[in-house]
Design an enzyme around this catalytic site. Structure first.
Site, PDB file in Angstrom:
ATOM      1  N   GLU B  54      -6.431  -1.615  11.941  1.00 15.77           N
ATOM      2  CA  GLU B  54      -5.287  -0.601  10.931  1.00 15.77           C
ATOM      3  C   GLU B  54      -6.242   0.694  10.771  1.00 15.77           C
ATOM      4  O   GLU B  54      -6.872   0.902  10.914  1.00 15.77           O
ATOM      5  CB  GLU B  54      -5.194  -1.124   9.325  1.00 15.77           C
ATOM      6  CG  GLU B  54      -4.505  -2.380   9.454  1.00 15.77           C
ATOM      7  CD  GLU B  54      -3.903  -2.843   7.904  1.00 15.77           C
ATOM      8  OE1 GLU B  54      -4.943  -1.840   7.140  1.00 15.77           O
ATOM      9  OE2 GLU B  54      -4.080  -4.597   8.056  1.00 15.77           O
ATOM     10  N   ASP B  65      -4.370   6.734  -2.338  1.00 13.67           N
ATOM     11  CA  ASP B  65      -5.645   6.785  -1.606  1.00 13.67           C
ATOM     12  C   ASP B  65      -6.754   6.337  -2.778  1.00 13.67           C
ATOM     13  O   ASP B  65      -6.599   8.072  -3.794  1.00 13.67           O
ATOM     14  CB  ASP B  65      -5.891   6.747  -0.570  1.00 13.67           C
ATOM     15  CG  ASP B  65      -5.191   6.080   0.689  1.00 13.67           C
ATOM     16  OD1 ASP B  65      -5.559   4.382   0.911  1.00 13.67           O
ATOM     17  OD2 ASP B  65      -4.708   6.708   1.566  1.00 13.67           O
ATOM     18  N   TYR B 180       1.809  -7.563   4.381  1.00 13.70           N
ATOM     19  CA  TYR B 180       0.152  -6.660   3.022  1.00 13.70           C
ATOM     20  C   TYR B 180       0.539  -7.263   2.334  1.00 13.70           C
ATOM     21  O   TYR B 180       1.658  -6.541   1.651  1.00 13.70           O
ATOM     22  CB  TYR B 180       0.149  -5.459   4.075  1.00 13.70           C
ATOM     23  CG  TYR B 180      -0.950  -5.028   3.680  1.00 13.70           C
ATOM     24  CD1 TYR B 180      -1.300  -4.681   2.161  1.00 13.70           C
ATOM     25  CD2 TYR B 180      -1.468  -3.612   4.446  1.00 13.70           C
ATOM     26  CE1 TYR B 180      -2.787  -3.763   2.012  1.00 13.70           C
ATOM     27  CE2 TYR B 180      -3.020  -3.951   4.641  1.00 13.70           C
ATOM     28  CZ  TYR B 180      -3.582  -3.402   2.679  1.00 13.70           C
ATOM     29  OH  TYR B 180      -4.972  -3.225   3.245  1.00 13.70           O
TER      30      TYR B 180
END
Lengths: 409, 283
Positions: B54, B65, B180
């Site tokens: 990734e 994040d 995911y």
């Protein structure tokens, strides 16, 4: 989405105003956003919700705020009759409280027990901390580290009100980073937390929800102008950071095509320099903070920092509905510089005995440019969306006046 | 369910199934700590044991994040990293490896500004197999998901613990390649979930899709990775690798010698963890 005969029907059911708006958020947040939307759809058609909202508007915020004929400035400009919508007289000194009251009532409806917010200058942070004190909910305010330093009185006010102010050092440590950090908090605390966004931006339904709370401004102006002059105003002028005070004034008048509408962005040191915050004038459409809108960005799509003497206008984006109104040509978006705003700040203070915040000083600077070109019976309304007490230190600094130990403001 | 285009991603999951093991996905930010070092790190990932890569597109405002990946993004941008250079690195990688899938991961704006049609053409030509775009939920599937599938690549959707049974069908509707699963409600590199936390969610997701499921967010050690593939089809590690980079920079954020081998060493350890788990049916 929008019928051809109205500018007021948006957003569509997916939260779009034309290509703008939308729901560009991480999956973890999607269910929360959808829950806010579902609840908002119920609340906005619930008379009891609005009854409670207007109760607080009247008894706590002090609404309606006056529509004041600024006679001395009108004389000075020698043209249009200039009216001020006095939202700086609201409790906490700005329009921000209209929205935070509305959103905390939403949080209460949804059974949320923890409130988060982002703030730039600190006005939205103070307004959020205030309603959290009123409703007895814990409050965490994310604020760029640079702003924490620049706006220490507001940090202290938030602390007094019981809020925790968390300085944000990630990214460039400004308002956009504070919003990122608030979103990160929300992703991490999905069960109990409500995010009170301070402007008409963010993922759907925030832009419409905040607009509908702030529309109390324009609704009052319509009524008050009818009372004062027996007709609609001819021109509306308001400043824009994210654009909530402007949208609140503009939205009720969008379908009255005789009403000219002008939004004033922060031109910083000039729109021919790199230091400005004129997202609509110089930005281009992009995706940030949950919505597509005009953004200040590089050719590679990296978000730039805005610059303005007014921390409240220092946001590189703008509410998506403004982007749509710009493209449709319904609202004329212009910019004024730091120096023009500083001049207007002093002019207003001396001529009217009203110390305006630096944000509406931008709007006034534009009014000073155009008022003289209108006839004497032209009715112009400026949204005086905040008072300037918070800005006296910044202004002193720019005027080269030493305020001693308190120069941090 | 969307038409399942065959890509390096789907082939990899077929291989894993045949080998009876889980996969290791590694996340690094393109161009962190600089182009040359970033390229050296990228080039060695598959040899060190990564099954898929990734590759993070640096962005100024990575709002899902944690601090480690935020900092890596800003470092890369400071060194002049762009989406075009990101694709260049992938072209370099493809000269030596035409098997390991590469998934571009990031936020939408840099892609949007690049221009969707030209981006998809360039990315396909460079050797990209799929996309994970954090801020493009199914509600915005017309932006990139549908065009990417039409261009013969996979679009991978994130599901979170908050994605309930009512919403899952919507999320998997146009998902391709794999799902995911974001194992925590939070940002990257912070909290960790146990396989016991994860298992019921994966069971839930599998009721709605036959796609393989990779699990990410908060997986840091070989043991975490091994535990994860006991229940998931692959484990994705990001912040822990980025942290190796962070720990090997001088005060000016320039890489100290030996940084790439250090990253590769952790990848080998993670791969060993993943490969220690036998997933053959009946094993």
């Amino acid at each position: 989405m929008t019928k051809h005969n109205t500018y007021r029907a948006g957003a569509d059911e997916d939260g779009h105003f034309g290509i703008y708006g939308g729901r560009y958020v991480a999956e973890t947040l999607m269910p929360l956003i959808l829950a806010v939307e579902t609840e908002w759809n119920k609340a906005k058609s619930d008379p009891d919700f609005w009854k409670e909202f207007h109760y607080y508007m009247k008894h706590y915020v002090g609404r309606p705020s006056p529509l004041y004929f600024a006679e001395r400035l009108t004389e000075k400009f020698g043209g249009a009759k200039v009216y001020f919508k006095r939202d700086e007289l609201n409790h906490t000194g700005a329009h921000k409280i209209n929205n935070t009251i509305g959103q905390i009532l939403m949080a209460k409806r949804m059974g949320k027990t923890r409130i988060i917010a982002e703030t730039g200058a600190g006005q939205h942070g103070v307004a959020t901390a205030t309603v959290c004190a009123l409703f007895g909910l814990p409050c965490i305010v994310y604020m760029g580290a640079t702003d924490v330093e620049r706006q220490s009185p507001n940090v202290f006010r938030m602390n007094l009100l019981g809020a925790e102010v968390r300085p944000v050092t990630s990214g460039t440590g400004t308002l956009k980073d504070a919003m990122n950090e608030a979103l990160r908090d929300w992703v991490s605390n999905v069960d109990d937390t409500f995010y009170i966004i301070g402007t008409v931006a963010g993922p759907h339904p925030y832009p419409t929800m905040v607009r509908d709370f702030q529309s109390v401004i324009g609704d009052e102006v319509r009524e008050q102008m009818q009372e004062a002059e027996g007709r609609l105003p001819d021109t509306l002028v308001a400043c824009l950071g994210g654009g909530s005070n402007a949208m609140g004034l503009f939205h009720p008048f969008l379908d009255n095509e005789t009403v000219e509408i002008i939004g004033v962005e922060a031109g910083g040191k000039g729109i021919d320099t790199d230091e400005h915050c004129a997202s609509l004038t110089l930005g281009k459409p992009g995706v940030l903070h949950g919505n597509r809108t005009y953004l200040l960005q590089t050719d590679g799509g990296q978000i730039l920092d805005g610059h303005s003497i007014s921390a409240g206008l220092d946001y590189p984006g703008i509410g998506p509905e403004h982007s749509w109104l710009k493209d449709r040509g319904r609202v004329n978006y212009v910019s004024v510089t730091d120096n023009e705003a500083l001049d207007a700040f002093q002019l207003c203070t001396k001529a009217e005995g009203i110390i305006p915040a630096l944000e509406p000083s931008h709007a006034l600077a534009h009014v000073a440019k155009i008022a003289g070109s209108y006839p004497r019976d032209h009715l112009l309304v400026l949204n005086m969306c905040g008072r300037g007490d918070k800005d006296i230190f910044a202004v002193a600094k720019h005027l080269g006046i030493d305020m001693g130990d308190t120069d941090q403001g | 369910m969307a038409q399942q285009t065959e890509t390096r991603i789907t082939k990899m999951f077929d291989r894993l199934k045949a080998e009876g093991r889980g996969g290791l996905g590694t996340f690094i930010t393109a161009g962190d700590p600089d182009y040359d070092t970033g390229l050296e790190i990228l080039m060695g990932l598959a040899n060190a044991g990564a099954d898929m890569i990734e590759f993070g597109i640096p962005f100024s405002d990575p709002m899902a994040d944690g601090p480690a990946i935020q900092a890596s993004s800003l470092r890369a941008l400071k060194k002049g990293m762009t989406l075009a250079k990101t694709l260049n690195m992938v072209r370099e990688f493809r000269k030596q490896d035409d098997v390991t899938p590469i998934i571009l991961m990031g936020y939408y704006n840099p892609i949007y500004i690049y221009g969707i049609d030209i981006f998809l053409a360039d990315a396909k030509e460079a050797g990209i197999d799929g996309y994970i775009v954090v801020d493009l939920p199914p509600e915005e599937e017309n932006e990139l998901c549908k065009p990417a599938i039409a261009a013969g690549m996979n679009f991978i959707y994130l599901t979170a613990p908050t994605t309930d049974d009512e919403r899952l069908p919507r999320v998997v509707e146009n998902a391709s390649g794999f799902i995911y699963f974001v194992s925590i409600t939070g940002i990257t590199g912070t909290k960790s979930a146990t396989s016991a936390d994860i298992a019921p969610h994966l069971e839930r997701i599998r009721k709605h899709t036959n796609l393989p499921i990779a699990v990410g967010f908060g997986i840091k050690t070989p043991k975490n990775a091994a535990d994860t593939v006991k229940v998931g089809d692959a484990a994705v590690v990001g912040s822990a690798l980025v942290k190796v980079i962070t720990d090997n920079l001088d005060e000016n954020d320039n890489p100290m010698p030996g940084i790439a081998p250090k990253v590769h060493k952790l990848v080998s350890e993670l791969a060993a963890g993943v490969r220690s788990v036998n997933k053959r049916i009946g094993a």
